[in-house]
Design a protein around this motif. Structure first.
Motif, mmCIF file in Angstrom:
data_model
loop_
_atom_site.group_PDB
_atom_site.id
_atom_site.type_symbol
_atom_site.label_atom_id
_atom_site.label_comp_id
_atom_site.label_asym_id
_atom_site.label_seq_id
_atom_site.Cartn_x
_atom_site.Cartn_y
_atom_site.Cartn_z
ATOM 1 N N PRO A 111 0.728 -10.890 -16.427
ATOM 2 C CA PRO A 111 -0.239 -9.780 -16.485
ATOM 3 C C PRO A 111 0.185 -8.582 -15.618
ATOM 4 O O PRO A 111 -0.342 -7.484 -15.773
ATOM 5 N N LEU A 112 1.116 -8.826 -14.698
ATOM 6 C CA LEU A 112 1.609 -7.756 -13.826
ATOM 7 C C LEU A 112 3.048 -8.104 -13.463
ATOM 8 O O LEU A 112 3.329 -9.245 -13.094
ATOM 9 N N GLN A 113 3.936 -7.138 -13.590
ATOM 10 C CA GLN A 113 5.326 -7.359 -13.189
ATOM 11 C C GLN A 113 5.451 -7.087 -11.690
ATOM 12 O O GLN A 113 4.929 -6.084 -11.207
ATOM 13 N N VAL A 114 6.165 -7.949 -10.987
ATOM 14 C CA VAL A 114 6.361 -7.712 -9.552
ATOM 15 C C VAL A 114 7.067 -6.363 -9.335
ATOM 16 O O VAL A 114 6.741 -5.617 -8.416
ATOM 17 N N ALA A 115 7.998 -6.036 -10.221
ATOM 18 C CA ALA A 115 8.703 -4.745 -10.092
ATOM 19 C C ALA A 115 7.710 -3.581 -10.137
ATOM 20 O O ALA A 115 7.880 -2.584 -9.426
ATOM 21 N N ASP A 116 6.658 -3.715 -10.962
ATOM 22 C CA ASP A 116 5.640 -2.650 -11.024
ATOM 23 C C ASP A 116 4.773 -2.645 -9.775
ATOM 24 O O ASP A 116 4.331 -1.586 -9.316
ATOM 25 N N ALA A 117 4.536 -3.844 -9.223
ATOM 26 C CA ALA A 117 3.724 -3.936 -7.998
ATOM 27 C C ALA A 117 4.476 -3.363 -6.810
ATOM 28 O O ALA A 117 3.881 -3.060 -5.780
ATOM 29 N N GLU A 118 5.793 -3.205 -6.927
ATOM 30 C CA GLU A 118 6.573 -2.691 -5.798
ATOM 31 C C GLU A 118 6.577 -1.166 -5.734
ATOM 32 O O GLU A 118 7.190 -0.577 -4.851
ATOM 33 N N ARG A 119 5.885 -0.514 -6.674
ATOM 34 C CA ARG A 119 5.776 0.948 -6.619
ATOM 35 C C ARG A 119 4.458 1.338 -5.983
ATOM 36 O O ARG A 119 3.517 0.552 -5.961
ATOM 37 N N PRO A 120 4.338 2.600 -5.496
ATOM 38 C CA PRO A 120 3.060 3.043 -4.921
ATOM 39 C C PRO A 120 1.963 3.061 -5.981
ATOM 40 O O PRO A 120 2.266 3.215 -7.169
ATOM 41 N N LYS A 287 11.010 -2.765 11.081
ATOM 42 C CA LYS A 287 11.557 -3.047 9.748
ATOM 43 C C LYS A 287 10.429 -3.039 8.700
ATOM 44 O O LYS A 287 10.538 -2.402 7.656
ATOM 45 N N GLU A 288 9.333 -3.724 9.038
ATOM 46 C CA GLU A 288 8.198 -3.795 8.110
ATOM 47 C C GLU A 288 7.578 -2.410 7.931
ATOM 48 O O GLU A 288 7.204 -2.002 6.829
ATOM 49 N N THR A 289 7.456 -1.693 9.049
ATOM 50 C CA THR A 289 6.853 -0.354 8.998
ATOM 51 C C THR A 289 7.695 0.559 8.096
ATOM 52 O O THR A 289 7.158 1.242 7.217
ATOM 53 N N ASP A 290 9.022 0.553 8.303
ATOM 54 C CA ASP A 290 9.898 1.406 7.493
ATOM 55 C C ASP A 290 9.808 1.045 6.013
ATOM 56 O O ASP A 290 9.805 1.930 5.149
ATOM 57 N N LEU A 291 9.734 -0.265 5.739
ATOM 58 C CA LEU A 291 9.677 -0.691 4.337
ATOM 59 C C LEU A 291 8.420 -0.130 3.661
ATOM 60 O O LEU A 291 8.483 0.436 2.569
ATOM 61 N N VAL A 292 7.261 -0.262 4.309
ATOM 62 C CA VAL A 292 6.026 0.228 3.681
ATOM 63 C C VAL A 292 6.038 1.759 3.629
ATOM 64 O O VAL A 292 5.652 2.362 2.629
ATOM 65 N N HIS A 297 4.177 7.425 2.245
ATOM 66 C CA HIS A 297 4.796 8.224 3.308
ATOM 67 C C HIS A 297 3.775 8.695 4.329
ATOM 68 O O HIS A 297 2.687 9.118 3.983
ATOM 69 N N VAL A 298 4.149 8.581 5.585
ATOM 70 C CA VAL A 298 3.304 9.114 6.649
ATOM 71 C C VAL A 298 4.240 9.525 7.779
ATOM 72 O O VAL A 298 5.212 8.831 8.094
ATOM 73 N N GLU A 299 3.974 10.687 8.336
ATOM 74 C CA GLU A 299 4.798 11.157 9.440
ATOM 75 C C GLU A 299 4.535 10.268 10.654
ATOM 76 O O GLU A 299 3.394 9.865 10.882
ATOM 77 N N ASP A 300 5.585 9.980 11.414
ATOM 78 C CA ASP A 300 5.405 9.108 12.570
ATOM 79 C C ASP A 300 4.416 9.752 13.555
ATOM 80 O O ASP A 300 4.306 10.963 13.636
ATOM 81 N N PHE A 301 3.714 8.899 14.294
ATOM 82 C CA PHE A 301 2.654 9.397 15.185
ATOM 83 C C PHE A 301 3.206 9.816 16.540
ATOM 84 O O PHE A 301 4.131 9.195 17.051
ATOM 85 N N LYS A 302 2.614 10.854 17.079
ATOM 86 C CA LYS A 302 2.979 11.266 18.444
ATOM 87 C C LYS A 302 2.043 10.556 19.411
ATOM 88 O O LYS A 302 0.837 10.826 19.444
ATOM 89 N N LEU A 303 2.625 9.624 20.176
ATOM 90 C CA LEU A 303 1.823 8.841 21.123
ATOM 91 C C LEU A 303 2.007 9.391 22.530
ATOM 92 O O LEU A 303 3.116 9.760 22.911
ATOM 93 N N LEU A 463 -1.288 4.116 4.139
ATOM 94 C CA LEU A 463 -1.794 3.585 2.868
ATOM 95 C C LEU A 463 -2.890 4.509 2.329
ATOM 96 O O LEU A 463 -3.744 4.955 3.092
ATOM 97 N N PRO A 464 -2.871 4.797 1.016
ATOM 98 C CA PRO A 464 -3.875 5.703 0.477
ATOM 99 C C PRO A 464 -5.246 5.056 0.294
ATOM 100 O O PRO A 464 -6.215 5.737 -0.021
ATOM 101 N N ASN A 465 -5.332 3.728 0.451
ATOM 102 C CA ASN A 465 -6.606 3.054 0.218
ATOM 103 C C ASN A 465 -6.699 1.833 1.131
ATOM 104 O O ASN A 465 -5.760 1.042 1.226
#
Ligand code: ATP
Ligand code: AMO
Length: 481
Positions: A111-120, A287-292, A297-303, A463-465
């Protein structure tokens, strides 16, 4: 099962390996040759199945037609590929299959291709309509309806790795400061945060309510002399609004502590806690942060540096907005666009995306909130909801991530505030009486806060949602899967 992941391009060439994996895709190239891609977690590897004396053409055909997502056991030899692998998500080496067994066969029509789930996910309102490189972009609803397949996408794995990481960072920081991990009831006799957004459930011959917050119980534990408590627990809110940032069930990271002189002792600890979480995400989960973030896309935060978190009074925030041309009253609550705008102004002025807004107007905070010293001194005035309070919100780039306050620890004053609040509650009602009584037997001054776990994950990853940060999200239109 052996893992096939290898750090270098030559290590392991010639090795015989046996492993269990999912088939990402399979195709018959010719009668003598099939190609497969196997996946274990975030790693994939190419496989060649070539007919030989030991491997029949029938076997080659069988391997090339295994349905995607089936689980297989593979016996193979590690080889250097004839042409270098281009994809970043696939290993540099390949395997030449000698034997292959199906452990669990997936249906041919998914019902859903993993390749399609890997897109935004597509922008809101463009669900299941957009095309990307000739493929439809599958909408959020389809993905959530088939969440078991959707969750196999690499970035989804990373999202929940990070979510678990936030919980770990929260707990380790607080354990190291003598907080006790507690679990408070979720079936309550009275709403815990005012009556507006509460789920009512039938409880035998009575009514019960699902906890909108551990608020009353974490305070009662302070009265029980527990000094410092934290909870990671489920929170239910009947928010019938279907926005991108509200869930009806989410995870709250809550804490409460007694303090000595001033509630700012707690604010300082909370600032350190939040910096520990954000810096920990940066160093341990890059690594996880870069992957997502390669998908959303989100600009890195200034802490800010430790000890330099901008802490503004609410009045100062209003002044900054007014100076910027916003029409807003001194005691008005901030709208979402106001909050965003203030975030941009604070960044410009203080160079930080992370900041605290302190001393909120009393009228827009819950009944348990302690009025500020000046407000208490003038309390007998005609308007019991005028003035400010010892309460605060924490913001990241203009988005609220935590709320908290000093609480009223005097039973008589608490009863009065409950009655005189803009949304009054009855201190003598059955569900609230025990809470009020808790403060009759000696209770230290205390303050605390609550963080929305999914909100932090959503924000950190762009994440947009918020639903994308919940394994099986609940909203007004969704109770399944
Ligand atoms: P809390 O429960 O802490 O108050 P929240 O972050 O949802 O959590 P609200 O007080 O509901 O906070 O509102 C905070 C901001 O969210 C406000 O700026 C408000 O304008 C905005 N907001 C709240 N509900 C909605 C909604 N249904 N749609 C759009 N924005 C909303
Ligand atoms: P509050 O109501 O602000 O405070 O909630 C705390 C935090 O929870 C998150 N949050 C949500 N996340 C997802 N979906 C929702 N519907 C939702 N609503 C809120 C936000 C928010 O900052 N008792 C107080 C805390 C305290 O004073 O200790 C409370 O519940 O990130």
């Amino acid at each position: 099962a052996q893992r096939y992941s290898s750090q270098s391009e030559t290590e392991g060439v010639g090795a015989q390996i046996v492993f269990r994996a999912a088939v990402e895709n399979a195709r018959n190239q010719s009668a003598k040759l099939s190609f497969l891609v196997f996946r274990q977690g975030a790693d994939s590897i190419q496989a060649v199945v070539a007919a030989s004396e030991k491997l029949s053409r029938q076997m080659v055909k069988f391997a090339g037609s295994i349905p995607a997502e089936s689980i297989v056991d593979v016996h193979a030899e590690v080889q250097r590929p004839r042409e270098p692998v281009k994809s970043t998500s696939i290993q540099h080496l390949e395997v030449h299959v000698q034997k292959l067994y199906i452990v669990s066969k997936a249906e041919a029509q998914l019902p859903l291709q993993v390749a399609d789930a890997e897109r935004p996910i597509p922008e809101e309102g463009k669900e299941d309509q957009q095309e990307d490189e000739g493929r439809p972009i599958v909408g959020l609803a389809t993905r959530l309806n088939n969440r078991v397949i959707d969750l196999r996408a690499r970035h989804n794995d990373a999202i929940f790795e990070i979510k678990a990481g936030v919980v770990q960072l929260f707990q380790e920081f607080l354990f190291a400061r003598n907080f006790r991990l507690v679990q408070t009831p979720k079936l309550l006799g009275a709403p815990s945060e005012g009556g507006a957004s509460v789920f009512e459930v039938s409880y035998f011959d009575k009514k019960a309510y699902l906890a909108q917050s551990p608020q009353l119980y974490k305070q009662m534990l302070i009265a029980a002399r527990k000094e410092r408590v934290m909870e990671v627990g489920t929170i239910f809110r009947a928010e019938n609004s279907n926005t991108a940032r509200h869930l009806t069930e989410f995870i709250g990271l809550d804490l409460e502590m007694a303090f000595k002189e001033d509630y700012h002792e707690v604010v300082t600890l909370l600032e350190e806690l939040m910096l520990h979480i954000f810096n920990g995400l940066r160093t341990r989960y890059s690594k996880e942060t870069d992957l997502v973030r390669s998908i959303y896309h989100v600009e890195d935060f200034k802490l800010p540096a430790a000890g330099a978190v901008p802490r503004l009074s609410f009045a100062e925030g209003i002044r900054m907005l007014k100076d910027d041309g916003v029409e807003i009253g001194e005691f008005d609550d901030l709208s979402t666009p106001d909050e965003k705008r203030l975030g941009a102004l604070v960044l410009k002025k203080y160079g930080s995306d992370f900041y605290v807004l302190d001393q909120y107007p009393l009228a827009i905070r819950p009944f348990y909130t302690m009025p500020s010293a000046a407000t208490q001194a003038a309390y007998d005035a005609k308007d019991p909801n005028a003035g400010y309070s010892n309460s605060y919100d924490f913001f990241m780039r203009g988005q609220e991530i935590m709320s908290g306050a000093q609480r009223i620890h005097d039973a008589a004053f608490l009863e009065r505030r409950m009655k005189e609040h803009v949304a009054p509650v009855d201190p003598q009602s059955e569900g609230l009486r025990d809470y009020v009584n808790a403060f009759r037997y000696g209770c230290p001054p205390h303050a605390g806060g609550g963080i929305g776990l999914e909100r932090i994950v959503m924000l950190w990853l762009g994440l947009p949602n918020v639903r994308l940060a919940s394994l099986f999200p609940r909203d007004p239109g969704r109770l399944m899967p």
